[in-house]
Design a protein around this motif. Structure first.
Motif, PDB file in Angstrom:
ATOM      1  N   ARG A 210      54.331 -40.676  25.037  1.00  0.00           N
ATOM      2  CA  ARG A 210      53.051 -40.156  24.573  1.00  0.00           C
ATOM      3  C   ARG A 210      53.044 -38.639  24.654  1.00  0.00           C
ATOM      4  N   SER A 211      52.497 -37.986  23.654  1.00  0.00           N
ATOM      5  CA  SER A 211      52.370 -36.528  23.671  1.00  0.00           C
ATOM      6  C   SER A 211      51.502 -36.110  24.847  1.00  0.00           C
ATOM      7  N   GLY A 212      51.853 -35.045  25.506  1.00  0.00           N
ATOM      8  CA  GLY A 212      51.126 -34.575  26.686  1.00  0.00           C
ATOM      9  C   GLY A 212      52.106 -34.396  27.831  1.00  0.00           C
ATOM     10  N   THR A 213      51.600 -34.429  29.039  1.00  0.00           N
ATOM     11  CA  THR A 213      52.420 -34.250  30.232  1.00  0.00           C
ATOM     12  C   THR A 213      52.153 -35.393  31.193  1.00  0.00           C
ATOM     13  N   LYS A 214      53.220 -36.005  31.687  1.00  0.00           N
ATOM     14  CA  LYS A 214      53.099 -37.149  32.587  1.00  0.00           C
ATOM     15  C   LYS A 214      53.983 -36.912  33.804  1.00  0.00           C
TER      16      LYS A 214
ATOM     17  N   HIS B 111      53.098 -25.287  25.642  1.00  0.00           N
ATOM     18  CA  HIS B 111      51.847 -25.882  26.119  1.00  0.00           C
ATOM     19  C   HIS B 111      52.104 -26.990  27.130  1.00  0.00           C
ATOM     20  N   HIS B 112      52.932 -27.952  26.760  1.00  0.00           N
ATOM     21  CA  HIS B 112      53.151 -29.106  27.639  1.00  0.00           C
ATOM     22  C   HIS B 112      54.038 -28.766  28.830  1.00  0.00           C
ATOM     23  N   CYS B 113      55.072 -27.956  28.612  1.00  0.00           N
ATOM     24  CA  CYS B 113      55.957 -27.602  29.724  1.00  0.00           C
ATOM     25  C   CYS B 113      55.229 -26.686  30.710  1.00  0.00           C
ATOM     26  N   ASP B 114      54.328 -25.851  30.204  1.00  0.00           N
ATOM     27  CA  ASP B 114      53.519 -25.003  31.079  1.00  0.00           C
ATOM     28  C   ASP B 114      52.736 -25.865  32.067  1.00  0.00           C
ATOM     29  N   ILE B 115      52.129 -26.924  31.569  1.00  0.00           N
ATOM     30  CA  ILE B 115      51.352 -27.821  32.427  1.00  0.00           C
ATOM     31  C   ILE B 115      52.275 -28.548  33.412  1.00  0.00           C
ATOM     32  N   ALA B 116      53.424 -29.021  32.924  1.00  0.00           N
ATOM     33  CA  ALA B 116      54.370 -29.723  33.809  1.00  0.00           C
ATOM     34  C   ALA B 116      54.867 -28.799  34.915  1.00  0.00           C
ATOM     35  N   HIS B 117      55.273 -27.596  34.542  1.00  0.00           N
ATOM     36  CA  HIS B 117      55.745 -26.638  35.547  1.00  0.00           C
ATOM     37  C   HIS B 117      54.632 -26.266  36.523  1.00  0.00           C
ATOM     38  N   TRP B 118      53.440 -26.081  36.009  1.00  0.00           N
ATOM     39  CA  TRP B 118      52.291 -25.699  36.837  1.00  0.00           C
ATOM     40  C   TRP B 118      52.030 -26.766  37.900  1.00  0.00           C
ATOM     41  N   GLY B 119      52.006 -28.013  37.473  1.00  0.00           N
ATOM     42  CA  GLY B 119      51.738 -29.111  38.395  1.00  0.00           C
ATOM     43  C   GLY B 119      52.845 -29.324  39.416  1.00  0.00           C
ATOM     44  N   LEU B 120      54.062 -28.907  39.103  1.00  0.00           N
ATOM     45  CA  LEU B 120      55.192 -29.052  40.028  1.00  0.00           C
ATOM     46  C   LEU B 120      55.433 -27.788  40.845  1.00  0.00           C
TER      47      LEU B 120
ATOM     48  N   TRP C 189      48.896 -38.824  33.637  1.00  0.00           N
ATOM     49  CA  TRP C 189      49.161 -38.225  32.333  1.00  0.00           C
ATOM     50  C   TRP C 189      47.974 -37.353  31.946  1.00  0.00           C
ATOM     51  N   VAL C 190      48.259 -36.182  31.348  1.00  0.00           N
ATOM     52  CA  VAL C 190      47.201 -35.303  30.844  1.00  0.00           C
ATOM     53  C   VAL C 190      47.629 -34.691  29.515  1.00  0.00           C
ATOM     54  N   ASP C 191      46.650 -34.299  28.736  1.00  0.00           N
ATOM     55  CA  ASP C 191      46.853 -33.383  27.617  1.00  0.00           C
ATOM     56  C   ASP C 191      45.618 -32.506  27.571  1.00  0.00           C
ATOM     57  N   ARG C 192      45.426 -31.760  26.521  1.00  0.00           N
ATOM     58  CA  ARG C 192      44.312 -30.808  26.480  1.00  0.00           C
ATOM     59  C   ARG C 192      42.942 -31.467  26.623  1.00  0.00           C
ATOM     60  N   GLY C 193      42.825 -32.711  26.227  1.00  0.00           N
ATOM     61  CA  GLY C 193      41.518 -33.339  26.289  1.00  0.00           C
ATOM     62  C   GLY C 193      41.476 -34.681  26.987  1.00  0.00           C
TER      63      GLY C 193
END
Length: 188
Positions: free
Chosen positions: A70-74, A10-19, A83-87
Motif C-alpha cells: 500500500r502507498s504510504g509508510t508502514k 515524502h514517504h521515506c521522510d516519514i519512515a526515517h522520521w519515525g525511526l 501504517w500512515v500516509d498524508r491523510g
C-alpha cells in the motif's frame, strides 16, 4: 525516476522520521523494476520493489505498482504494524486506531510537529531554529530512491557508504550518482 523519485522524499521522510534515521542511510540496496521498451514514450519503471538494509537490522521496502504494498509508510515491529500516509492511519491492533495522538508517556521519541510548513519556514527564518524538514533531512530522504533506481539500472545489489556518500565496490554504478553537465557548466 518517475513515480519512485517523485514520491520517495515524502514517504521515506516519514519512515526515517519515525525511526530517528533523519541522518542515517542504508548500507545495502537491491532493486527490481519493470522498465518500458527503449522506444517507449517514457523511460521510467512502472513497477518496482527495492529492499534497503539499515543499521539495527532494519529493512525498508520501497515499492510501486504492486498490489500487495500500500502507498504510504508502514512500520512492522514485534507487537504489530502501523501504517500512515498524508491523510490516513491504520494498525494491526484496532485499538491503536482510536488513538488520535499517542499519549506523551507512551512515546519513545518526541517528534517535531508542524501543521503548516510554510509558516514553520518563516518562523524558523526569524528564530534561526531548524525547520521541521531541514535540507539535510530532505537529502537523506531522497537518497534511498536514487540508490534503488541505480541498483535497478545496474542490475545488481549495491553497497552504500552513507558517511562518504559513495557506492562501494561497483564502480560502473557510480556513474549514475551524477549526470553530465551542459557546457560551460562543470562541478569543481
Amino acid at each position: 525516476g518517475g513515480q519512485l523519485l517523485d514520491w520517495i522524499g515524502h514517504h521515506c521522510d516519514i519512515a526515517h522520521w519515525g525511526l530517528d534515521f533523519d541522518n542515517v542511510g542504508p548500507s545495502e540496496i537491491e532493486g527490481q523494476g519493470e522498465f518500458p521498451p527503449a522506444d517507449a514514450m517514457w523511460n521510467t519503471c512502472t513497477k518496482y520493489r527495492i529492499a534497503l538494509k539499515y543499521p539495527q537490522d532494519i529493512t525498508m521496502t520501497i515499492a510501486g505498482g504492486h498490489g500487495d504494498i500500500r502507498s504510504g509508510t508502514k512500520w512492522i515491529g514485534a507487537n504489530g504494524w502501523v501504517w500512515v500516509d498524508r491523510g490516513g492511519f491504520d494498525a494491526s491492533n484496532k485499538e491503536w486506531n482510536d488513538l488520535v495522538r499517542l499519549p506523551e508517556k507512551d512515546r519513545k521519541i518526541s517528534l517535531y510537529h508542524s501543521r503548516n510548513h510554510q509558516r514553520n519556514f518563516l518562523d524558523c527564518v526569524k528564530s534561526r531554529k531548524p525547520t521541521i524538514a531541514p535540507v539535510e533531512t530532505a537529502h537523506h530522504s531522497a537518497i534511498p530512491g536514487h540508490l534503488g533506481l541505480i541498483a535497478m539500472l545496474a542490475g545488481r545489489p549495491i553497497k552504500w557508504d552513507a558517511k562518504k556518500e559513495v557506492i562501494v565496490g561497483v564502480k560502473e554504478a557510480s556513474k549514475w550518482l551524477t549526470r553530465p553537465y551542459r557546457a560551460p557548466w562543470k562541478l569543481r
